[in-house]
Design a protein around this motif. Sequence first.
Motif, PDB file in Angstrom:
ATOM      1  N   SER A   1       0.830  -1.070   0.187  1.00  0.00           N
ATOM      2  CA  SER A   1      -0.091   0.125  -0.002  1.00  0.00           C
ATOM      3  C   SER A   1       0.792   1.232   0.125  1.00  0.00           C
ATOM      4  O   SER A   1       2.024   1.117   0.226  1.00  0.00           O
ATOM      5  CB  SER A   1      -0.777   0.099   1.249  1.00  0.00           C
ATOM      6  N   GLY A   2       0.239   2.379  -0.443  1.00  0.00           N
ATOM      7  CA  GLY A   2       0.981   3.534  -0.223  1.00  0.00           C
ATOM      8  C   GLY A   2       1.882   3.623  -1.891  1.00  0.00           C
ATOM      9  O   GLY A   2       2.612   4.714  -1.944  1.00  0.00           O
ATOM     10  N   VAL A   3       1.251   3.039  -2.635  1.00  0.00           N
ATOM     11  CA  VAL A   3       2.034   3.081  -4.171  1.00  0.00           C
ATOM     12  C   VAL A   3       0.553   3.678  -4.946  1.00  0.00           C
ATOM     13  O   VAL A   3      -0.235   2.990  -5.171  1.00  0.00           O
ATOM     14  CB  VAL A   3       2.559   1.909  -4.538  1.00  0.00           C
ATOM     15  N   PHE A   4       0.805   4.688  -5.673  1.00  0.00           N
ATOM     16  CA  PHE A   4      -0.213   5.414  -6.514  1.00  0.00           C
ATOM     17  C   PHE A   4       0.204   5.822  -7.823  1.00  0.00           C
ATOM     18  O   PHE A   4       1.443   5.876  -8.329  1.00  0.00           O
ATOM     19  CB  PHE A   4      -0.659   6.653  -5.824  1.00  0.00           C
ATOM     20  N   ALA A   5      -0.762   5.744  -8.668  1.00  0.00           N
ATOM     21  CA  ALA A   5      -0.694   6.275 -10.098  1.00  0.00           C
ATOM     22  C   ALA A   5      -1.502   7.574 -10.004  1.00  0.00           C
ATOM     23  O   ALA A   5      -2.385   7.892  -9.119  1.00  0.00           O
ATOM     24  CB  ALA A   5      -1.251   5.291 -10.971  1.00  0.00           C
ATOM     25  N   VAL A   6      -1.278   8.268 -11.002  1.00  0.00           N
ATOM     26  CA  VAL A   6      -2.100   9.539 -11.229  1.00  0.00           C
ATOM     27  C   VAL A   6      -2.665   9.644 -12.804  1.00  0.00           C
ATOM     28  O   VAL A   6      -2.209  10.084 -13.712  1.00  0.00           O
ATOM     29  CB  VAL A   6      -1.378  10.999 -11.009  1.00  0.00           C
ATOM     30  N   ARG A   7      -3.745   8.964 -12.858  1.00  0.00           N
ATOM     31  CA  ARG A   7      -4.475   8.884 -14.285  1.00  0.00           C
ATOM     32  C   ARG A   7      -6.026   9.233 -14.218  1.00  0.00           C
ATOM     33  O   ARG A   7      -6.312   9.900 -14.944  1.00  0.00           O
ATOM     34  CB  ARG A   7      -4.288   7.522 -14.892  1.00  0.00           C
ATOM     35  N   SER A   8      -6.664   8.678 -13.248  1.00  0.00           N
ATOM     36  CA  SER A   8      -8.046   8.912 -13.245  1.00  0.00           C
ATOM     37  C   SER A   8      -8.398   9.690 -12.004  1.00  0.00           C
ATOM     38  O   SER A   8      -7.502   9.910 -11.002  1.00  0.00           O
ATOM     39  CB  SER A   8      -8.741   7.458 -13.025  1.00  0.00           C
ATOM     40  N   LYS A   9      -9.611  10.020 -11.805  1.00  0.00           N
ATOM     41  CA  LYS A   9      -9.973  10.768 -10.617  1.00  0.00           C
ATOM     42  C   LYS A   9      -9.936   9.990  -9.232  1.00  0.00           C
ATOM     43  O   LYS A   9      -9.544  10.418  -8.315  1.00  0.00           O
ATOM     44  CB  LYS A   9     -11.592  11.351 -10.835  1.00  0.00           C
ATOM     45  N   ALA A  10     -10.383   8.653  -9.412  1.00  0.00           N
ATOM     46  CA  ALA A  10     -10.262   7.540  -8.618  1.00  0.00           C
ATOM     47  C   ALA A  10      -8.661   7.627  -7.734  1.00  0.00           C
ATOM     48  O   ALA A  10      -8.444   7.430  -6.820  1.00  0.00           O
ATOM     49  CB  ALA A  10     -10.685   6.215  -8.930  1.00  0.00           C
TER      50      ALA A  10
ATOM     51  N   VAL B   1      -6.510   9.906  -7.903  1.00  0.00           N
ATOM     52  CA  VAL B   1      -5.996  10.970  -7.285  1.00  0.00           C
ATOM     53  C   VAL B   1      -6.655  11.081  -6.001  1.00  0.00           C
ATOM     54  O   VAL B   1      -6.235  11.591  -4.977  1.00  0.00           O
ATOM     55  CB  VAL B   1      -6.016  12.310  -8.131  1.00  0.00           C
ATOM     56  N   ASP B   2      -7.973  10.693  -6.016  1.00  0.00           N
ATOM     57  CA  ASP B   2      -8.747  10.786  -4.667  1.00  0.00           C
ATOM     58  C   ASP B   2      -8.313   9.788  -3.770  1.00  0.00           C
ATOM     59  O   ASP B   2      -8.172  10.120  -2.468  1.00  0.00           O
ATOM     60  CB  ASP B   2     -10.176  10.392  -4.987  1.00  0.00           C
ATOM     61  N   ALA B   3      -7.545   8.852  -4.115  1.00  0.00           N
ATOM     62  CA  ALA B   3      -6.893   7.773  -3.074  1.00  0.00           C
ATOM     63  C   ALA B   3      -5.582   8.491  -2.683  1.00  0.00           C
ATOM     64  O   ALA B   3      -4.966   8.086  -1.397  1.00  0.00           O
ATOM     65  CB  ALA B   3      -6.489   6.618  -3.930  1.00  0.00           C
ATOM     66  N   LEU B   4      -4.928   9.213  -3.562  1.00  0.00           N
ATOM     67  CA  LEU B   4      -3.797   9.839  -3.272  1.00  0.00           C
ATOM     68  C   LEU B   4      -3.669  11.056  -2.240  1.00  0.00           C
ATOM     69  O   LEU B   4      -3.054  11.240  -1.280  1.00  0.00           O
ATOM     70  CB  LEU B   4      -2.731  10.189  -4.499  1.00  0.00           C
TER      71      LEU B   4
ATOM     72  N   ASP C   1       7.140   7.682   2.788  1.00  0.00           N
ATOM     73  CA  ASP C   1       5.885   7.312   3.089  1.00  0.00           C
ATOM     74  C   ASP C   1       4.966   6.996   2.040  1.00  0.00           C
ATOM     75  O   ASP C   1       4.004   6.280   2.277  1.00  0.00           O
ATOM     76  CB  ASP C   1       5.537   8.569   4.126  1.00  0.00           C
ATOM     77  N   LEU C   2       5.264   7.468   0.779  1.00  0.00           N
ATOM     78  CA  LEU C   2       4.374   7.020  -0.213  1.00  0.00           C
ATOM     79  C   LEU C   2       5.083   7.188  -1.567  1.00  0.00           C
ATOM     80  O   LEU C   2       6.118   7.846  -1.745  1.00  0.00           O
ATOM     81  CB  LEU C   2       3.278   8.025  -0.271  1.00  0.00           C
ATOM     82  N   VAL C   3       4.816   6.348  -2.625  1.00  0.00           N
ATOM     83  CA  VAL C   3       5.522   6.462  -3.878  1.00  0.00           C
ATOM     84  C   VAL C   3       4.342   6.769  -5.003  1.00  0.00           C
ATOM     85  O   VAL C   3       3.258   6.309  -4.801  1.00  0.00           O
ATOM     86  CB  VAL C   3       5.899   5.222  -4.207  1.00  0.00           C
ATOM     87  N   VAL C   4       4.521   7.706  -5.932  1.00  0.00           N
ATOM     88  CA  VAL C   4       3.935   8.055  -7.149  1.00  0.00           C
ATOM     89  C   VAL C   4       4.428   7.547  -8.369  1.00  0.00           C
ATOM     90  O   VAL C   4       5.642   8.044  -8.618  1.00  0.00           O
ATOM     91  CB  VAL C   4       3.588   9.487  -6.999  1.00  0.00           C
ATOM     92  N   ALA C   5       3.854   6.831  -9.163  1.00  0.00           N
ATOM     93  CA  ALA C   5       4.463   6.309 -10.539  1.00  0.00           C
ATOM     94  C   ALA C   5       4.011   7.287 -11.379  1.00  0.00           C
ATOM     95  O   ALA C   5       2.694   7.609 -11.775  1.00  0.00           O
ATOM     96  CB  ALA C   5       3.748   4.977 -10.739  1.00  0.00           C
ATOM     97  N   GLY C   6       4.984   7.823 -12.092  1.00  0.00           N
ATOM     98  CA  GLY C   6       4.796   8.753 -13.230  1.00  0.00           C
ATOM     99  C   GLY C   6       5.453   8.304 -14.344  1.00  0.00           C
ATOM    100  O   GLY C   6       6.415   9.005 -15.191  1.00  0.00           O
TER     101      GLY C   6
END
Length: 393
Positions: free
Chosen positions: A118-127, A129-132, A227-232
């Motif tokens: 957990s704590g690993v995110f993507a930034v593509r959809s509204k869902a 970003v809402d999770a992030l 604490d968190l990772v964002v995939a771009g």
Amino acid sequence: MTDVVVVGAGQAGAALAARLRALGAAGRITLIGEEPLPPYQRPPLSKAYLLGEMGADRLTLRADGFWADQGIDLRTGARVTAIDRAARIVRIGDEALRYDALALTTGSVARRLPSPLSGVFAVRSKADVDALRPHVVAGARMVIVGGGYIGLEAAAVAAQLGLEVTVIEAAPRILARVAGEPTAAFFRDLHRAHGVRLLEGTPLAGLEGTERVQAAVLADGRRIPCDLVVAGIGVDPATALAEAAGLAIHNGIAVDARGRTSDPHIWAAGDCTSFPHDGGRIRLESVPHAIEHAEAVAANILGADTDYRARPWFWSDQYDVKLQIAGLNTGHDRVVTRQDGGTSFWHFAGQRLLAVDAAGDARAYMTGKRLIEAGRSPTPEAVATAAHLKDLL
């Protein structure tokens, strides 16, 4: 009358469906989207929406009631599972929906990091970003994998909100695929001035943690606590449905200059397509292209028989700087830099102006865009020495 089914309710799908009706299409128009939301904008997700400056209500592309008022059957939260080309049917679960013309505007799919933590995110959809958003809090340690537009936009937001930000880029430099070296240098300096740590030419080896991510491990063995990772790390064209239907695929759904696929009754537009351009094929990922291509395809579905001519342009907002790019710099051999309040980089191949990257300089962008679209090229020397941008016109 022509009944049209549009699969994909993003920017291209919304533009195509709306344009069909605006051009007088009298048949049934069905717009199908997998997300449980009406069509909305994606660019603000990694900028104003993540920063908290834009509410969800401002993301939507059309006012409430628009689709019904236009007689467009908008189906959200619906997934097309198959295309029967012989019968001209798309299947949505147990339902078979007939078409005279089918338009695929399926967009692209974000590449995600293969981690169970957990704590690993993507930034593509509204869902996404809402999770992030709940985790983007002052003092948190964020690692961003990828130094393209999405990664750097997320880094700018996080830095502004007081997070400790590290950007990891496997390529030798940031913005390697989307902008020139001088532009990358400009934004490298900008991010570092805001406290962002940039690690270029540094591949990610993996992520560590028990249930939640605790560190990013680099290929050289270094370990970055987080604490968190964002995939771009980019996107891929969403071609699975088209591939399963047996359509031609070449770095996206292959279409001709009018947007028609290898099946004469199926069209495609936007990020999911590759199309003829300057003697080759190209795939573009941008909102302006998605809209313009979709509207051109809508006209061709109704018989316009007009070739689409792409006018590539892109933008990115980072901190208080707007980057605007006109044209494509592929093949350039010289860059001229101008300072006109903002900074602009003019890319030439010999004497031909290919692209202009304008950082905080809307006038340079508009001047370059007008020149490129008109097929006009001031000399590199003229760009370097002109007292005023208007002199270049």
